[in-house]
Scaffold this motif. Structure first.
Motif, PDB file in Angstrom:
ATOM      1  N   LEU A 280      76.229 -99.306  32.031  1.00  0.00           N
ATOM      2  CA  LEU A 280      76.704 -99.056  33.388  1.00  0.00           C
ATOM      3  C   LEU A 280      75.516 -98.848  34.312  1.00  0.00           C
ATOM      4  CD1 LEU A 280      79.565 -96.467  32.713  1.00  0.00           C
ATOM      5  CD2 LEU A 280      79.696 -98.959  32.769  1.00  0.00           C
ATOM      6  N   ASP A 281      75.600 -99.430  35.503  1.00  0.00           N
ATOM      7  CA  ASP A 281      74.569 -99.167  36.503  1.00  0.00           C
ATOM      8  C   ASP A 281      75.109 -98.152  37.509  1.00  0.00           C
ATOM      9  OD1 ASP A 281      76.239-100.575  38.276  1.00  0.00           O
ATOM     10  OD2 ASP A 281      74.994-102.370  38.296  1.00  0.00           O
ATOM     11  N   ALA A 282      74.319 -97.835  38.520  1.00  0.00           N
ATOM     12  CA  ALA A 282      74.699 -96.811  39.504  1.00  0.00           C
ATOM     13  C   ALA A 282      75.976 -97.196  40.243  1.00  0.00           C
ATOM     14  CB  ALA A 282      73.555 -96.577  40.484  1.00  0.00           C
ATOM     15  N   ILE A 283      76.167 -98.483  40.531  1.00  0.00           N
ATOM     16  CA  ILE A 283      77.375 -98.918  41.246  1.00  0.00           C
ATOM     17  C   ILE A 283      78.600 -98.742  40.356  1.00  0.00           C
ATOM     18  CG2 ILE A 283      78.563-100.910  42.265  1.00  0.00           C
ATOM     19  CD1 ILE A 283      75.782-101.855  43.254  1.00  0.00           C
ATOM     20  N   ASP A 284      78.484 -99.098  39.071  1.00  0.00           N
ATOM     21  CA  ASP A 284      79.598 -98.895  38.139  1.00  0.00           C
ATOM     22  C   ASP A 284      79.973 -97.415  38.081  1.00  0.00           C
ATOM     23  OD1 ASP A 284      79.718-101.597  37.345  1.00  0.00           O
ATOM     24  OD2 ASP A 284      78.225-101.283  35.767  1.00  0.00           O
ATOM     25  N   ARG A 285      78.984 -96.534  37.980  1.00  0.00           N
ATOM     26  CA  ARG A 285      79.261 -95.096  37.921  1.00  0.00           C
ATOM     27  C   ARG A 285      79.913 -94.610  39.214  1.00  0.00           C
ATOM     28  NH1 ARG A 285      74.556 -95.447  34.850  1.00  0.00           N
ATOM     29  NH2 ARG A 285      73.195 -95.037  36.616  1.00  0.00           N
ATOM     30  N   ASP A 286      79.472 -95.143  40.349  1.00  0.00           N
ATOM     31  CA  ASP A 286      80.107 -94.772  41.629  1.00  0.00           C
ATOM     32  C   ASP A 286      81.562 -95.238  41.661  1.00  0.00           C
ATOM     33  OD1 ASP A 286      77.819 -93.550  42.578  1.00  0.00           O
ATOM     34  OD2 ASP A 286      77.177 -95.270  43.799  1.00  0.00           O
ATOM     35  N   ILE A 287      81.819 -96.433  41.170  1.00  0.00           N
ATOM     36  CA  ILE A 287      83.194 -96.953  41.117  1.00  0.00           C
ATOM     37  C   ILE A 287      84.054 -96.059  40.235  1.00  0.00           C
ATOM     38  CG2 ILE A 287      84.634 -98.849  40.240  1.00  0.00           C
ATOM     39  CD1 ILE A 287      82.411-100.780  41.254  1.00  0.00           C
TER      40      ILE A 287
ATOM     41  N   LEU B 165      87.441 -94.004  41.398  1.00  0.00           N
ATOM     42  CA  LEU B 165      88.743 -94.221  40.761  1.00  0.00           C
ATOM     43  C   LEU B 165      89.235 -92.983  40.027  1.00  0.00           C
ATOM     44  CD1 LEU B 165      88.351 -97.897  39.511  1.00  0.00           C
ATOM     45  CD2 LEU B 165      89.634 -97.064  41.490  1.00  0.00           C
ATOM     46  N   GLN B 166      88.338 -92.153  39.512  1.00  0.00           N
ATOM     47  CA  GLN B 166      88.769 -90.911  38.878  1.00  0.00           C
ATOM     48  C   GLN B 166      89.322 -89.943  39.924  1.00  0.00           C
ATOM     49  OE1 GLN B 166      85.047 -90.101  36.696  1.00  0.00           O
ATOM     50  NE2 GLN B 166      86.362 -89.788  34.937  1.00  0.00           N
TER      51      GLN B 166
ATOM     52  N   VAL C 270      79.447-103.143  48.221  1.00  0.00           N
ATOM     53  CA  VAL C 270      79.443-104.469  47.606  1.00  0.00           C
ATOM     54  C   VAL C 270      80.626-105.253  48.185  1.00  0.00           C
ATOM     55  CG1 VAL C 270      78.354-103.675  45.456  1.00  0.00           C
ATOM     56  CG2 VAL C 270      80.852-103.783  45.600  1.00  0.00           C
ATOM     57  N   SER C 271      80.669-106.533  47.896  1.00  0.00           N
ATOM     58  CA  SER C 271      81.800-107.350  48.359  1.00  0.00           C
ATOM     59  C   SER C 271      83.066-106.984  47.580  1.00  0.00           C
ATOM     60  CB  SER C 271      81.490-108.837  48.165  1.00  0.00           C
ATOM     61  OG  SER C 271      81.493-109.150  46.776  1.00  0.00           O
ATOM     62  N   ARG C 272      84.222-107.338  48.151  1.00  0.00           N
ATOM     63  CA  ARG C 272      85.475-107.090  47.437  1.00  0.00           C
ATOM     64  C   ARG C 272      85.503-107.848  46.117  1.00  0.00           C
ATOM     65  NH1 ARG C 272      89.940-108.062  51.817  1.00  0.00           N
ATOM     66  NH2 ARG C 272      90.513-109.448  50.156  1.00  0.00           N
ATOM     67  N   ALA C 273      85.013-109.074  46.114  1.00  0.00           N
ATOM     68  CA  ALA C 273      85.001-109.872  44.883  1.00  0.00           C
ATOM     69  C   ALA C 273      84.132-109.197  43.819  1.00  0.00           C
ATOM     70  CB  ALA C 273      84.494-111.283  45.165  1.00  0.00           C
ATOM     71  N   ASN C 274      82.992-108.655  44.231  1.00  0.00           N
ATOM     72  CA  ASN C 274      82.103-107.967  43.296  1.00  0.00           C
ATOM     73  C   ASN C 274      82.781-106.706  42.763  1.00  0.00           C
ATOM     74  OD1 ASN C 274      80.032-106.444  42.057  1.00  0.00           O
ATOM     75  ND2 ASN C 274      78.471-107.319  43.396  1.00  0.00           N
ATOM     76  N   ALA C 275      83.410-105.923  43.641  1.00  0.00           N
ATOM     77  CA  ALA C 275      84.101-104.698  43.204  1.00  0.00           C
ATOM     78  C   ALA C 275      85.219-105.049  42.228  1.00  0.00           C
ATOM     79  CB  ALA C 275      84.650-103.943  44.409  1.00  0.00           C
ATOM     80  N   TYR C 276      85.986-106.079  42.544  1.00  0.00           N
ATOM     81  CA  TYR C 276      87.085-106.493  41.670  1.00  0.00           C
ATOM     82  C   TYR C 276      86.550-106.923  40.305  1.00  0.00           C
ATOM     83  CZ  TYR C 276      91.464-108.547  40.157  1.00  0.00           C
ATOM     84  OH  TYR C 276      92.609-108.825  39.457  1.00  0.00           O
ATOM     85  N   ALA C 277      85.474-107.712  40.301  1.00  0.00           N
ATOM     86  CA  ALA C 277      84.881-108.176  39.040  1.00  0.00           C
ATOM     87  C   ALA C 277      84.355-106.999  38.219  1.00  0.00           C
ATOM     88  CB  ALA C 277      83.762-109.174  39.318  1.00  0.00           C
ATOM     89  N   ARG C 278      83.746-106.034  38.881  1.00  0.00           N
ATOM     90  CA  ARG C 278      83.219-104.875  38.171  1.00  0.00           C
ATOM     91  C   ARG C 278      84.354-104.040  37.561  1.00  0.00           C
ATOM     92  NH1 ARG C 278      77.948-102.824  39.116  1.00  0.00           N
ATOM     93  NH2 ARG C 278      76.658-104.242  40.334  1.00  0.00           N
ATOM     94  N   ILE C 279      85.419-103.822  38.318  1.00  0.00           N
ATOM     95  CA  ILE C 279      86.552-103.050  37.797  1.00  0.00           C
ATOM     96  C   ILE C 279      87.183-103.798  36.632  1.00  0.00           C
ATOM     97  CG2 ILE C 279      88.865-102.176  38.328  1.00  0.00           C
ATOM     98  CD1 ILE C 279      87.773-101.578  41.190  1.00  0.00           C
TER      99      ILE C 279
ATOM    100  N   VAL D 106      86.065 -99.149  29.163  1.00  0.00           N
ATOM    101  CA  VAL D 106      85.544 -97.964  29.849  1.00  0.00           C
ATOM    102  C   VAL D 106      86.682 -97.323  30.647  1.00  0.00           C
ATOM    103  CG1 VAL D 106      83.901 -97.107  31.575  1.00  0.00           C
ATOM    104  CG2 VAL D 106      83.201 -98.877  29.939  1.00  0.00           C
ATOM    105  N   ILE D 107      87.428 -98.152  31.369  1.00  0.00           N
ATOM    106  CA  ILE D 107      88.638 -97.686  32.054  1.00  0.00           C
ATOM    107  C   ILE D 107      89.794 -97.996  31.122  1.00  0.00           C
ATOM    108  CG2 ILE D 107      90.209 -98.016  34.004  1.00  0.00           C
ATOM    109  CD1 ILE D 107      87.789 -98.704  35.731  1.00  0.00           C
ATOM    110  N   ARG D 108      90.488 -96.944  30.670  1.00  0.00           N
ATOM    111  CA  ARG D 108      91.582 -97.117  29.712  1.00  0.00           C
ATOM    112  C   ARG D 108      92.923 -97.263  30.397  1.00  0.00           C
ATOM    113  NH1 ARG D 108      90.870 -92.272  25.688  1.00  0.00           N
ATOM    114  NH2 ARG D 108      91.111 -91.212  27.673  1.00  0.00           N
ATOM    115  N   GLY D 109      93.001 -97.010  31.686  1.00  0.00           N
ATOM    116  CA  GLY D 109      94.258 -97.128  32.404  1.00  0.00           C
ATOM    117  C   GLY D 109      94.183 -96.394  33.727  1.00  0.00           C
ATOM    118  N   PHE D 110      95.248 -96.458  34.479  1.00  0.00           N
ATOM    119  CA  PHE D 110      95.337 -95.809  35.773  1.00  0.00           C
ATOM    120  C   PHE D 110      96.579 -94.935  35.763  1.00  0.00           C
ATOM    121  CE2 PHE D 110      92.076 -98.288  37.842  1.00  0.00           C
ATOM    122  CZ  PHE D 110      91.994 -99.416  37.051  1.00  0.00           C
ATOM    123  N   GLY D 111      96.474 -93.729  36.297  1.00  0.00           N
ATOM    124  CA  GLY D 111      97.615 -92.831  36.258  1.00  0.00           C
ATOM    125  C   GLY D 111      97.568 -91.792  37.355  1.00  0.00           C
ATOM    126  N   ALA D 112      98.540 -90.906  37.297  1.00  0.00           N
ATOM    127  CA  ALA D 112      98.645 -89.828  38.278  1.00  0.00           C
ATOM    128  C   ALA D 112      98.428 -88.492  37.590  1.00  0.00           C
ATOM    129  CB  ALA D 112     100.026 -89.858  38.924  1.00  0.00           C
TER     130      ALA D 112
END
Length: 191
Positions: free
Chosen positions: A40-47, A51-52, A68-77, A85-91
């Motif tokens: 993970l780089d600094a941008i990944d950790r910021d993302i 999201l957390q 970063v661009s939306r396409a870059n953010a989407y690709a990274r996520i 690394v991301i196991r899911g999204f929840g509340a």
């Protein structure tokens, strides 16, 4: 390219299946192996921090906040999901306000080498929210939320203690909880 609407933009990629699924004849076909996570780089950790804190953050918002661009953010996520690394999204739920007014940590001593069998049965319990295989005086730590103490008693004495591999249990009632999830005012945990 035409700008996609915010509604589409908000939809995160789906989480990859867990690599921790039990293997064996009763489990069906083995899941595809999950490749090792890429560094993970600094941008990944910021993302991840964004999201957390807010799992509903739109791709556009994430992209703007990490520059970063939306396409870059989407690709990274997507990559973070594919790498597991991301196991899911929840509340994050206030269990008391959701009608689950009794909470407890339950410790279990189990028959040696029965973890997978016990885990499968504990996952099916109503109100079970966290299960961990641990070291120390007991083998398993289980967090449950139930409507009241009567339901908690039924869960422990009838459901959990009837699992043949469970040798003993101890119930620790939770009087008050504080969620220590990521917050903007706390130091970065992923740095």
């Amino acid at each position: 390219m035409a700008d996609r609407g915010e509604e589409q933009d908000r939809t995160p990629p789906t989480a990859a299946p867990s690599a921790a699924a039990p293997a064996g004849p009763e489990a069906g076909p083995a899941p595809a192996p999950v490749p090792p996570a890429r560094p993970l780089d600094a941008i990944d950790r910021d993302i991840l921090r964004i999201l957390q804190t807010d799992g509903r953050a739109s791709i556009r918002s994430v992209a703007e906040r990490v520059h970063v661009s939306r396409a870059n953010a989407y690709a990274r996520i997507n990559r973070l999901v594919e790498d597991g690394v991301i196991r899911g999204f929840g509340a994050r739920v206030d269990h008391e306000r959701a009608g689950q007014g009794a909470s407890a940590y339950i410790t279990l001593k189990i028959v040696q080498n029965s973890w997978r069998t016990v885990r499968e049965q504990l996952q099916a319990l109503p109100g079970a929210t966290h299960i961990a295989l641990v070291s120390g005086d007991f083998d398993v730590l289980l967090l449950v939320h139930t409507p009241d103490n009567r339901a908690l008693r039924e869960l422990v004495l009838t459901r959990i203690q009837s699992i043949p591999e469970v040798l003993s249990t101890r119930t620790l009632l939770v009087f008050e909880e504080t969620d220590l999830g990521p917050r903007p005012d706390r130091p970065a945990e992923l740095a």
